[in-house]
Structure formats: structure tokens, C-alpha cells
Scaffold this active site. Sequence first.
Site, PDB file in Angstrom:
ATOM      1  N   ASP A 197       0.858  -1.185   0.000  1.00 37.96           N
ATOM      2  CA  ASP A 197       0.000   0.000   0.000  1.00 37.96           C
ATOM      3  C   ASP A 197       0.899   1.242   0.000  1.00 37.96           C
ATOM      4  O   ASP A 197       1.875   1.306   0.761  1.00 37.96           O
ATOM      5  CB  ASP A 197      -0.876  -0.047   1.263  1.00 37.96           C
ATOM      6  N   ASN A 236      -2.656  12.769  -3.369  1.00 38.06           N
ATOM      7  CA  ASN A 236      -3.841  13.188  -4.152  1.00 38.06           C
ATOM      8  C   ASN A 236      -4.295  14.578  -3.737  1.00 38.06           C
ATOM      9  O   ASN A 236      -4.608  15.416  -4.596  1.00 38.06           O
ATOM     10  CB  ASN A 236      -4.987  12.193  -3.937  1.00 38.06           C
ATOM     11  N   ASP A 281      -2.527   9.409 -10.063  1.00 39.44           N
ATOM     12  CA  ASP A 281      -2.614   8.358 -11.097  1.00 39.44           C
ATOM     13  C   ASP A 281      -1.236   8.039 -11.660  1.00 39.44           C
ATOM     14  O   ASP A 281      -0.900   6.875 -11.885  1.00 39.44           O
ATOM     15  CB  ASP A 281      -3.545   8.811 -12.233  1.00 39.44           C
ATOM     16  N   GLU A 334      -4.923   2.427  -3.782  1.00 37.11           N
ATOM     17  CA  GLU A 334      -3.459   2.453  -3.884  1.00 37.11           C
ATOM     18  C   GLU A 334      -2.844   1.141  -3.403  1.00 37.11           C
ATOM     19  O   GLU A 334      -1.675   1.073  -3.060  1.00 37.11           O
ATOM     20  CB  GLU A 334      -2.895   3.647  -3.102  1.00 37.11           C
TER      21      GLU A 334
END
Lengths: 160, 440
Positions: B316, B324, B333, B359
Amino acid sequence: MMRRLFPVFFLLLLAGCAREQKEAEFIPLKLEWYAYEGAAFVENETPLSPDSAAERANPCMVSLMRELLQNPEIQKSAPEFDFKVQYYVYKSAQDTLLRFLGKNNLPASVSWNKTPILPGETNANTCFWTAECTSKGKINHLKFKADFKIISESRSASEK
Amino acid sequence: MFIFQKIAFFFRINFLIFILLSLTIAVILLNKYSLNTTFTISPATYPYIVAESDSVDGGNSTIDLIKTDSSVIIDYELKEGIPYPYVNLQIFLGDGRTIGKDFSVYDSIYLWIKPRGEGSVRFYLRGWDPAFSRKDDPSSLKFNELEYFPLEENYPAVFVPEEFRVSGWWVAQKGINAHKARMDISNVPLIEIQTGTGAALGYGTLEIFKISFRGKIIPKETLYASLVAVWFIAFLLILVFRIFDYSRERKINRRKREELEKNLQALKIEKDSFEKSSKEDPLTGCLNRAGFSSILTREQFRLNYNGTPLSFIILDIDHFKDINDQYGHDIGDTALIELAKLLQSRIRSTDSLVRWGGEEFVVLCGDTPLQNAQFLAEKLRQAIERAALIPQQKITCSFGVAEMFPGEDTKAFFNRADKALYTSKQNGRNCVTASARKKE
């Protein structure tokens, strides 16, 4: 006679069926690896260059991990392990060995590439071990509460 | 091509057989009851007739020819002179010597001849044969002879060509080869009607009305041979057209098959593409959970039946929400894409990289025990730590590693790995935690 024993058998059968199957338990095991680049701190041992350690480390890491997973000390100890593991290459009379030093409950703030991991005072919450990995990738002498001799108590104490 | 196809259709075997059968029956019936040919000589009107007595051979018999409207009457008197006195009526056909009439095409001969008194009549069809006939010798014409008793026959008397024979005395006299002594009426320049053998001396009369030859326009043999030839040619044509048809059909079928194969190929590509897209994460190109399921099932089978170890690395991105929030979703992204690329480049070809969600990524390591998976995870962790996935900031990942044991529930297995990941997160992130099984 059979009539009297029948309820007993029945109860034993029910108890046997009702017995819950014990679920397997798991221990979270975290290892942080550090290639030791500092000065010699164990008597009669001279660490070789970190490059030679890096070359040797990969198969030894896997072998050590296997040994640790199966080791009774780990199995019976604390519910969680978070080891800082130091490794370096040194020459012995017979072979060029990779030494591992591992200890839990060490602070993350220390640079463990330079500072040797020492046994120090151990208690119920700390666990210290050493291991050697041969040039063939075999783990020898995985020892908990190891008794190897430090070059100088004062030096090690100061580094600690 | 269209006309060719029409013809081909016309010659379709069933239709053609029907036509041929109908035609054959029609022709046979027509030939049997019609299509007759008749050749009739009426001496009363026919100009080339000559009455002759044996005087030409040194005999003494006399003859007198009287023509009526419908017949000729020969009045004669047979007298002693030569051993076999006779009189006859000669009817010349063609040039009367070498080129005559072919009577072999007729199958019956009708004679309307009435004698006065008993006795036989000889009827000669004199044939020309270049092998032995000579122009200057009328006697060299073959004597195809029929001798009959008119009063004993029906009127008219009817004969078939097979009833003729070649006169034995003539064969003997001319020394004719046996092979040449057969009846032959294919070229008859002269017909003779003569008084019969052993005719009584004295007066006699022979009234000849007409001679008729009757036959079929197409002789039976010719008809049957023609029919056989027609059938043969028809079937030969059928065969040719069948070969042509077969070749054409084969071409069409091949073209259709090729088209089908092309379509099938296109469909397969489309199906593969759909399948792939249904199993792939569109952003990173990794497998998605649907794609992961089939691989997990396969690896679980190997684990349960062969004992092949199976490990699972879940990772992760640390503080991904902050990335973000701080740099926007595009950078987030990009981080995911670059991370997927990096992981893909570092894992083995036998491992499967899956975007687990958000993620979170998973590496499924077949034939890998826990220690090796843990080692791989550590290497991945280091690689991520070293790489600059996005220029804005360093990215690290936390790892959880677990090895499935035979018969373990998939959900429990994932939970274990997840717990190990959680431990990594709890212990400061950017580290690897393995879920080691505690021995009982």
C-alpha cells in the site's frame, strides 16, 4: 450395564463433536535489514567491505528468514516481532561468513548502518540473537542471548 | 457465366434422366408405329422393264408383255430347247448395271404377283459386287434369289430379306468365294421375276401388279446405337458439368471458409481483447480482482494437490491520500502507473501483479515460500524507496506478506496478509511484515 453407559458415551460423543477446531495462530514478523559499515566491535572479527556483504546477503537473508520462522524462541515469545537486523561479512579461520545480529524494540532514529547492535541488558520484552551464514548460504549458530565477546565494553557502551 | 450456369442447371442429372427416358420411349414408339419408308415399283407405269425369254440362251420359249392400268401381264409359252426353259421380266434400277438401289434398309418385301396355274415364281434381286461383277456381263450380277409358290402364299406375299439366298448354280458357275457368296442387296441394279424351277411346258400367264419394299426410316440397329450414343454423351456431359460444378462449389466453399476463418479470427481477437480488458485494470494495466481470481484458483489447486507453496504480498502506498490532496489526482494516477511499472519490472514472470483497489497492489507468488516472498517484498520496498516515481516527492510503500497453507480459507488468508500490512503501517510504514505461522 450397557444402558447405564449409553448416556456417558452419548455425552462423550457430543463433547467430541462440539469441540471447536483450534484456529492457526500467526505472528507478525518484521525485519529491517542494515548492512553494517562501522568499525569492528567483536573480538577477532574484522568486517569486510559492505559491497562483499551485499553480494552475499541475498541467499543468506532468505535462509535466515526461514530459520527465524521455525525457531522455537520466536515461536514461543512475544506476539509480535520487529527486528532490526544488522549484517556484515568477516573472515573466520575456516570460511568467510556473513554475520547477522538481530534485536527487537530498538529505536528507528539510530543509524543502524553505523552503530552496532549489541545484546545490552535483556529482559522479557527484548530479544537479541546472532547467526552466521556460510559461503554456501547455510545458517549456522542461530543463537538467542548470544555470549560473543565485545572488543571493549566502554567503546560499545559509548556507541550504544 | 450466367448462361453457363443455366446450361449447367439444364444438365442437372435428375432432370436430364427424365428427359432422356421420355425421349427414348418416344423415339422407340415412334419408330415402331411410324417413321416408315416404302419403295414401290408398279411395272404398269415403270418405264425400265424388259420381258425376256430363254431365247437369249438358245431356248425356244416365247413371251408377250401386255400393260394394263395397274399391272403388266406376261403371256408366255415355254418350249423345249434348253434344259430349263424360262421367261422373265427385268426391272432396271439406277443405271441398270453398276449403280442400283440399296434394299438392305428395308425389312419386308411385298409381292403382288398372280400366276395362272400352279408352279413357282423366282424373284431375283441382282446385286452388283465390284469384286466379281462386270459391266459387260449381266450374268455376273449376284443372284439373290427367292423362289415361292404364289398360290400357297397370302396375297400379297410378304417376305423378309433373310429369306433370300444366293443361287447355288450361279456360285458354282462363277466360282465365287464362299465369303462373297452371302446374300447382299445393298446395291441392286436389276430385279427379275422369272418362272420357277420345273415350270411346266406350254402356255402360262404371270400378272405383276406391284412390288413394294417396306422398312423404317431409321433402322432398329441405328436407332438403338444412336440412343446409346445419346445416353453416353449426355452422361459424359453430366460428368463434365459435375466436375465443373464441384470445382466451382469447392472454390465458393473455400472462399466462404476463408471468410469464416477471418471472422472467427476477428471474433477471437475481439473476445481476447474483451477478456483482457475485463481482467485488467484500465489505469495501470495490471490484473484486476477478476483477473486475479482465475490465477488464484489455479495456484490454490497447485498448493492443495501438489503442495506447491503460494505466497501473497500486499503493498500500500504510504500517505497516498496526501499525494492526491496535495498534487491532484493526475499526479496520484501517475504515481500508481509508475509504481505498477516498477513492480512489474522487478517481479518474476511467474508472479502476478494485481491492482487490489485504490493504492493497494498485490503480488501473487506461485511456487514461493514465505521467506522468499518476504525477501522479494523487501527488495521491492527498497526499489520503491530508491525510485523517483513522481518528481514532487518520494514515495514509499508498506508491505504485508503471507503464505497460504493447504486448505486455508481464501478470506482468512487475505485477512492475514492484510493484518501484516496493517502491522507495517502501525510500525512506521515503509517496511515489510510477514505473517509467520505459529506452531501448535
